[in-house]
Design an enzyme around this catalytic site. Structure first.
Site, PDB file in Angstrom:
ATOM      1  N   GLY A  41      40.027  48.194  48.366  1.00 49.53           N
ATOM      2  CA  GLY A  41      39.732  48.763  47.056  1.00 49.53           C
ATOM      3  C   GLY A  41      39.869  50.275  47.024  1.00 49.53           C
ATOM      4  O   GLY A  41      40.054  50.864  45.958  1.00 49.53           O
ATOM      5  N   SER A  42      39.808  50.928  48.181  1.00 50.62           N
ATOM      6  CA  SER A  42      39.960  52.386  48.226  1.00 50.62           C
ATOM      7  C   SER A  42      41.384  52.808  48.558  1.00 50.62           C
ATOM      8  O   SER A  42      41.686  54.002  48.606  1.00 50.62           O
ATOM      9  CB  SER A  42      39.011  52.987  49.282  1.00 50.62           C
ATOM     10  OG  SER A  42      37.681  52.847  48.873  1.00 50.62           O
ATOM     11  N   SER A  83      37.883  56.624  50.943  1.00 48.08           N
ATOM     12  CA  SER A  83      37.024  55.493  51.325  1.00 48.08           C
ATOM     13  C   SER A  83      35.763  55.571  50.489  1.00 48.08           C
ATOM     14  O   SER A  83      35.025  56.558  50.580  1.00 48.08           O
ATOM     15  CB  SER A  83      36.659  55.568  52.812  1.00 48.08           C
ATOM     16  OG  SER A  83      35.568  54.710  53.081  1.00 48.08           O
ATOM     17  N   SER A  85      32.874  53.998  50.679  1.00 49.48           N
ATOM     18  CA  SER A  85      31.656  54.119  51.498  1.00 49.48           C
ATOM     19  C   SER A  85      31.704  55.391  52.340  1.00 49.48           C
ATOM     20  O   SER A  85      30.670  55.914  52.739  1.00 49.48           O
ATOM     21  CB  SER A  85      31.543  52.914  52.435  1.00 49.48           C
ATOM     22  OG  SER A  85      32.647  52.904  53.330  1.00 49.48           O
ATOM     23  N   THR A  88      34.737  53.654  56.467  1.00 45.65           N
ATOM     24  CA  THR A  88      35.706  52.633  56.903  1.00 45.65           C
ATOM     25  C   THR A  88      36.476  53.137  58.126  1.00 45.65           C
ATOM     26  O   THR A  88      37.065  54.219  58.093  1.00 45.65           O
ATOM     27  CB  THR A  88      36.645  52.287  55.738  1.00 45.65           C
ATOM     28  OG1 THR A  88      35.835  51.693  54.717  1.00 45.65           O
ATOM     29  CG2 THR A  88      37.733  51.319  56.134  1.00 45.65           C
ATOM     30  N   ARG A 136      35.929  47.957  45.106  1.00 45.51           N
ATOM     31  CA  ARG A 136      37.086  47.526  44.316  1.00 45.51           C
ATOM     32  C   ARG A 136      36.869  47.748  42.822  1.00 45.51           C
ATOM     33  O   ARG A 136      37.816  47.753  42.048  1.00 45.51           O
ATOM     34  CB  ARG A 136      37.444  46.071  44.603  1.00 45.51           C
ATOM     35  CG  ARG A 136      36.350  45.070  44.288  1.00 45.51           C
ATOM     36  CD  ARG A 136      36.727  43.705  44.855  1.00 45.51           C
ATOM     37  NE  ARG A 136      35.752  42.658  44.618  1.00 45.51           N
ATOM     38  CZ  ARG A 136      34.646  42.464  45.331  1.00 45.51           C
ATOM     39  NH1 ARG A 136      34.351  43.282  46.302  1.00 45.51           N
ATOM     40  NH2 ARG A 136      33.831  41.460  45.068  1.00 45.51           N
ATOM     41  N   GLU A 215      39.189  38.457  46.477  1.00 50.58           N
ATOM     42  CA  GLU A 215      37.799  38.905  46.672  1.00 50.58           C
ATOM     43  C   GLU A 215      36.853  38.369  45.598  1.00 50.58           C
ATOM     44  O   GLU A 215      35.752  37.947  45.906  1.00 50.58           O
ATOM     45  CB  GLU A 215      37.724  40.432  46.708  1.00 50.58           C
ATOM     46  CG  GLU A 215      38.331  41.013  47.974  1.00 50.58           C
ATOM     47  CD  GLU A 215      38.148  42.515  48.088  1.00 50.58           C
ATOM     48  OE1 GLU A 215      37.028  42.967  48.309  1.00 50.58           O
ATOM     49  OE2 GLU A 215      39.147  43.251  47.936  1.00 50.58           O
ATOM     50  N   HIS A 231      66.552  38.002  46.685  1.00 48.70           N
ATOM     51  CA  HIS A 231      67.415  38.052  47.862  1.00 48.70           C
ATOM     52  C   HIS A 231      66.823  37.316  49.057  1.00 48.70           C
ATOM     53  O   HIS A 231      67.354  37.394  50.158  1.00 48.70           O
ATOM     54  CB  HIS A 231      67.708  39.511  48.226  1.00 48.70           C
ATOM     55  CG  HIS A 231      68.376  40.251  47.099  1.00 48.70           C
ATOM     56  ND1 HIS A 231      69.740  40.281  46.925  1.00 48.70           N
ATOM     57  CD2 HIS A 231      67.843  40.924  46.045  1.00 48.70           C
ATOM     58  CE1 HIS A 231      70.029  40.970  45.830  1.00 48.70           C
ATOM     59  NE2 HIS A 231      68.889  41.369  45.268  1.00 48.70           N
ATOM     60  N   LYS A 322      33.220  43.515  59.573  1.00 51.77           N
ATOM     61  CA  LYS A 322      32.913  44.923  59.864  1.00 51.77           C
ATOM     62  C   LYS A 322      31.745  45.034  60.856  1.00 51.77           C
ATOM     63  O   LYS A 322      31.774  45.839  61.778  1.00 51.77           O
ATOM     64  CB  LYS A 322      32.591  45.680  58.564  1.00 51.77           C
ATOM     65  CG  LYS A 322      33.830  45.960  57.696  1.00 51.77           C
ATOM     66  CD  LYS A 322      33.489  46.781  56.444  1.00 51.77           C
ATOM     67  CE  LYS A 322      34.720  47.043  55.594  1.00 51.77           C
ATOM     68  NZ  LYS A 322      34.463  47.791  54.372  1.00 51.77           N
TER      69      LYS A 322
HETATM   70  C1  F6R Z   1      35.068  45.805  48.535  1.00 48.73           C
HETATM   71  C2  F6R Z   1      36.489  46.086  48.682  1.00 48.73           C
HETATM   72  C3  F6R Z   1      37.041  46.351  50.042  1.00 48.73           C
HETATM   73  C4  F6R Z   1      36.773  47.800  50.490  1.00 48.73           C
HETATM   74  C5  F6R Z   1      37.377  48.037  51.875  1.00 48.73           C
HETATM   75  C6  F6R Z   1      37.253  49.472  52.352  1.00 48.73           C
HETATM   76  O1  F6R Z   1      34.720  45.770  47.179  1.00 48.73           O
HETATM   77  O2  F6R Z   1      37.186  46.088  47.728  1.00 48.73           O
HETATM   78  O3  F6R Z   1      38.422  46.084  49.973  1.00 48.73           O
HETATM   79  O4  F6R Z   1      37.296  48.706  49.560  1.00 48.73           O
HETATM   80  O5  F6R Z   1      36.764  47.191  52.809  1.00 48.73           O
HETATM   81  O6  F6R Z   1      35.953  49.962  52.245  1.00 48.73           O
HETATM   82  P1  F6R Z   1      35.742  51.388  51.546  1.00 48.73           P
HETATM   83  O7  F6R Z   1      36.243  51.246  50.156  1.00 48.73           O
HETATM   84  O8  F6R Z   1      34.278  51.627  51.598  1.00 48.73           O
HETATM   85  O9  F6R Z   1      36.525  52.354  52.367  1.00 48.73           O
END
Ligand code: F6R
Length: 328
Positions: A41-42, A83, A85, A88, A136, A215, A231, A322
């Protein structure tokens, strides 16, 4: 999740305000290229930005989704670490390499190690609003901040930012009809395997749709783009399979040749797939049409979760992965 999705048009406006107030310092070295590190999502926001700026940006805009960065990232590179959070591990690994290469770094995060490290090292960063349960659902923030960074560094003008504002109004106006269409499609495909086909220029939309089906809807899905799939993947259509539901994302921006290709492709896959549906993008430009389809895809994924009896927010398996990685 539905509340978060309904807030997308407002998030675009809030994101414009956050970016307007951000302090991005000009680089001492000329910028010849850009590289964005971000996962899931990031990361997807960068794919949209690459598509949106293609006709305007004098420099290439690359996105990377992994631990390592290419050899060409150097002090003449704008390097964005994205990111939500801020923790990541793949993005943190790329970020560390950005520092070693002396790139012009900008961090995009709501918290975590990325914000701490940007502060400690005197790097530019834009802090996103914290507390969302789903990165996301923060696509609007990351996408718009990247456009602002490019604008503030003099790489693009302001017309794409104006188009984001226009798209927000447009989505607010069409919210109800988008939800209605999404509900209808969810009822048709919830027990199928969706396959998304669209034009290369709309690939970020197809990727976003696939990710949201995965997701939010807890289902498998794949995508490919026209003309490339003409192709190779087209040859894979040989046997009837009633489980497959093909969604063609169509646009008034298709060239005549691509339009013809899409029609022929539809005919071929229609001989084998369980169903073939078209979703027509609405809007006056690429930004508006892309975000229209994104919003529809987001609603559709939430309704797929309903139809399939799942909680759209829950992504326990990603958390498990994770945590398992962190323990080793
Ligand atoms: C969760 C999502 C995941 C996170 C990914 C990276 O909603 O969409 O795809 O985006 O695991 O984590 P962040 O975004 O915190 O770097």
């Amino acid at each position: 999740m539905k509340k978060l999705i309904a807030g997308f048009p407002a998030q675009l406006i809030e994101a414009l305000e956050i970016g307007a107030a951000a302090n991005i310092r000009k680089s001492e070295k000329p910028i010849h290229k850009a590289y964005v590190a971000g996962m899931g999502g990031s990361g997807i926001g960068a794919d949209f930005v690459a598509s949106f700026i293609r006709d305007e940006s004098p420099i290439p805009y690359h996105t990377g989704k992994g631990y390592d960065i290419p050899a060409w990232v150097d002090e003449n590179t704008l390097a964005i670490a994205s990111s939500y959070s801020g923790n990541t591990e793949e993005t943190l690994s790329a970020f560390q390499q950005f520092q070693e290469r002396g790139a012009k770094i900008v961090c995009l995060a709501s918290a975590g190690k990325l914000v701490e490290s940007a502060k400690a090292n005197g790097l530019d960063y834009i802090q996103l609003p914290a507390g969302s349960p789903s990165p996301r659902a923060c696509l609007g923030y990351s996408l718009v901040q990247q456009l602002w960074i490019l604008n503030k560094l003099g790489i693009i003008g302001s017309s794409l930012l104006d188009q984001i504002r226009g798209a927000s109004d447009f989505l607010t106006k069409h919210q109800e009809s988008i939800q209605e269409r999404a509900k209808q499609i969810a009822a048709l495909i919830h027990d199928r395997v969706p396959i998304i086909y669209t034009l290369d220029r709309f690939e970020p939309v197809a990727v976003r749709m696939r990710q949201q089906f995965n997701e939010n809807g807890k289902m498998l899905c794949w995508h490919h783009v026209i003309p490339e799939m003409n192709h190779n993947e087209l040859v894979g259509w040989r046997e009837e399979d009633s489980r497959l539901a093909v969604l063609f994302l169509r646009s008034s921006l298709e060239s005549h040749r691509n339009q013809t290709r899409t029609e022929i492709t539809k005919e071929v896959v229609g001989n084998f797939a369980g169903s073939v549906l078209e979703i027509q993008a609405k809007g006056d430009n690429l930004v508006e049409q892309s975000l229209y389809l994104v919003h529809l895809a987001d609603w559709l994924s939430a309704y797929l979760a309903d139809e399939r009896g799942f909680d759209a927010i829950e992504i326990k398996v990603i958390d498990f992965l994770k945590e398992s990685l962190a323990r080793q």
